[in-house]
Design a protein around this motif. Structure first.
Motif, PDB file in Angstrom:
ATOM      1  N   LEU A 117       0.829  -1.213   0.000  1.00 17.87           N
ATOM      2  CA  LEU A 117       0.000   0.000   0.000  1.00 17.87           C
ATOM      3  C   LEU A 117       0.856   1.252   0.000  1.00 17.87           C
ATOM      4  O   LEU A 117       0.579   2.215  -0.720  1.00 17.87           O
ATOM      5  CB  LEU A 117      -0.935   0.000   1.216  1.00 17.87           C
ATOM      6  CG  LEU A 117      -2.135  -0.940   1.175  1.00 17.87           C
ATOM      7  CD1 LEU A 117      -2.859  -0.918   2.515  1.00 17.87           C
ATOM      8  CD2 LEU A 117      -3.088  -0.550   0.062  1.00 17.87           C
ATOM      9  N   LEU A 164      -5.858  -7.247  -1.840  1.00 19.81           N
ATOM     10  CA  LEU A 164      -6.080  -5.824  -1.583  1.00 19.81           C
ATOM     11  C   LEU A 164      -7.094  -5.226  -2.553  1.00 19.81           C
ATOM     12  O   LEU A 164      -7.886  -4.354  -2.178  1.00 19.81           O
ATOM     13  CB  LEU A 164      -4.752  -5.070  -1.662  1.00 19.81           C
ATOM     14  CG  LEU A 164      -3.770  -5.374  -0.523  1.00 19.81           C
ATOM     15  CD1 LEU A 164      -2.383  -4.813  -0.842  1.00 19.81           C
ATOM     16  CD2 LEU A 164      -4.288  -4.804   0.799  1.00 19.81           C
ATOM     17  N   TYR A 217      -8.917  -1.851  -1.136  1.00 20.88           N
ATOM     18  CA  TYR A 217      -7.813  -0.965  -0.755  1.00 20.88           C
ATOM     19  C   TYR A 217      -6.949  -0.584  -1.959  1.00 20.88           C
ATOM     20  O   TYR A 217      -6.216   0.398  -1.908  1.00 20.88           O
ATOM     21  CB  TYR A 217      -6.958  -1.618   0.326  1.00 20.88           C
ATOM     22  CG  TYR A 217      -7.670  -1.715   1.647  1.00 20.88           C
ATOM     23  CD1 TYR A 217      -7.765  -0.617   2.489  1.00 20.88           C
ATOM     24  CD2 TYR A 217      -8.307  -2.894   2.028  1.00 20.88           C
ATOM     25  CE1 TYR A 217      -8.455  -0.695   3.691  1.00 20.88           C
ATOM     26  CE2 TYR A 217      -9.005  -2.971   3.228  1.00 20.88           C
ATOM     27  CZ  TYR A 217      -9.072  -1.870   4.059  1.00 20.88           C
ATOM     28  OH  TYR A 217      -9.761  -1.941   5.243  1.00 20.88           O
ATOM     29  N   ARG A 239     -11.430   2.377  -0.436  1.00 17.01           N
ATOM     30  CA  ARG A 239     -11.383   2.111   1.004  1.00 17.01           C
ATOM     31  C   ARG A 239     -10.306   2.946   1.681  1.00 17.01           C
ATOM     32  O   ARG A 239     -10.461   3.360   2.835  1.00 17.01           O
ATOM     33  CB  ARG A 239     -11.129   0.624   1.266  1.00 17.01           C
ATOM     34  CG  ARG A 239     -12.270  -0.300   0.925  1.00 17.01           C
ATOM     35  CD  ARG A 239     -13.410  -0.213   1.920  1.00 17.01           C
ATOM     36  NE  ARG A 239     -13.057  -0.727   3.227  1.00 17.01           N
ATOM     37  CZ  ARG A 239     -13.125  -1.996   3.586  1.00 17.01           C
ATOM     38  NH1 ARG A 239     -13.517  -2.914   2.697  1.00 17.01           N
ATOM     39  NH2 ARG A 239     -12.823  -2.376   4.808  1.00 17.01           N
ATOM     40  N   VAL A 240      -9.212   3.192   0.990  1.00 18.64           N
ATOM     41  CA  VAL A 240      -8.142   4.018   1.555  1.00 18.64           C
ATOM     42  C   VAL A 240      -8.614   5.453   1.703  1.00 18.64           C
ATOM     43  O   VAL A 240      -8.385   6.101   2.731  1.00 18.64           O
ATOM     44  CB  VAL A 240      -6.876   3.950   0.687  1.00 18.64           C
ATOM     45  CG1 VAL A 240      -5.827   4.931   1.190  1.00 18.64           C
ATOM     46  CG2 VAL A 240      -6.311   2.532   0.686  1.00 18.64           C
TER      47      VAL A 240
END
Length: 247
Positions: free
Chosen positions: A18, A51, A56, A69-70
């Motif tokens: 990420l 992910l 994400y 989502r982030v």
């Protein structure tokens, strides 16, 4: 001596992915990420699929970018981040002036109390009426309202009645507006919200944020609180700088 903490490698690798995607100016390919993080390519694909499935990350034709989502997580954590950065200043002010301290923010047209620093000998005020609806009667509420432009104040006041909480509460809209326009710096509430209690507040201004830092104490200490407003203003400035650094 305590031993080293037990860490979960797969979680670490996913978080590092990420970070790497977020740091890339362009969509990051799986091969680029595998090389950058020194991961086996099959492991990288497995983590990326997970992910993406959880939202994400998003997979584009030319690589991976951060997912919704982030973004949502960052928005939810804005207040939490402000609290985390402001807490030391609130605690320092509490100890210096010997009173419970408060941080409030103006969000989505509402006055919200988001943190309180108190202690056994410095209890917080009994918030018997929701502070979001009585901005006219609290020091931090009046402080925030005085920072708004006239249309902003009118919008807030059109939604909440000027409730008569104590004999000292200002309930005349014209008198309140006059006082709010004249407010500069520290704003006081002397038994306007609760009999026996005084509160003073100073504004917190940062990019995209309006708020106030306040301290409460028994009303007999009101002259002392107003005699040296510098500590309160310095605390508000420390909070503003901390929030600005995060921005």
């Amino acid at each position: 001596m305590a031993g080293a903490p037990t860490l979960i490698g797969s979680v670490q690798r996913a978080l590092h992915l990420l970070d790497a995607v977020g740091a890339s100016e362009r969509p990051a390919t799986a091969k680029f990420l595998a090389r950058a993080l020194d991961l086996p390519l099959p492991t990288t694909y497995h983590l990326l699929r997970t992910l993406v499935h959880e939202g994400y990350l998003r997979k584009l034709d030319d690589g991976y970018v951060l997912g919704n989502r982030v973004d949502a997580l960052g928005q939810r954590n804005t207040v939490q981040a402000v609290v985390s950065r402001a807490r030391p200043a609130l605690q320092s002010l509490r100890d210096e002036l010997r009173g419970a301290t408060y941080l409030s923010l103006y969000q989505d047209g509402e006055i919200k109390l988001i943190d309180v620093a108190d202690g056994p000998s410095m209890p917080s005020v009994d918030l018997w009426v929701g502070v979001h609806e009585v901005g006219h009667a609290t020091a931090f509420g009046k402080c925030i309202l005085s920072c708004l432009d006239k249309p902003g104040r009118d919008d807030y006041l059109s939604r909440y009645k000027l409730a008569d909480l104590t004999p000292h509460t200002v309930t005349d809209p014209r008198v309140l507006e006059q006082r709010l326009r004249l407010n500069r710096g520290v704003v006081a509430d002397r038994e306007e919200y609760l009999l026996g209690t005084a509160c003073v507040a100073a504004p917190v201004r940062a990019p995209g944020l309006i708020g106030a830092v306040a301290i409460s104490a028994p009303v007999r200490r009101y002259p002392a609180l107003m005699a040296d407003p510098g500590a309160l203003s310095r605390a508000a400035n420390r909070v503003a700088r901390a929030v600005a650094l995060r921005a």
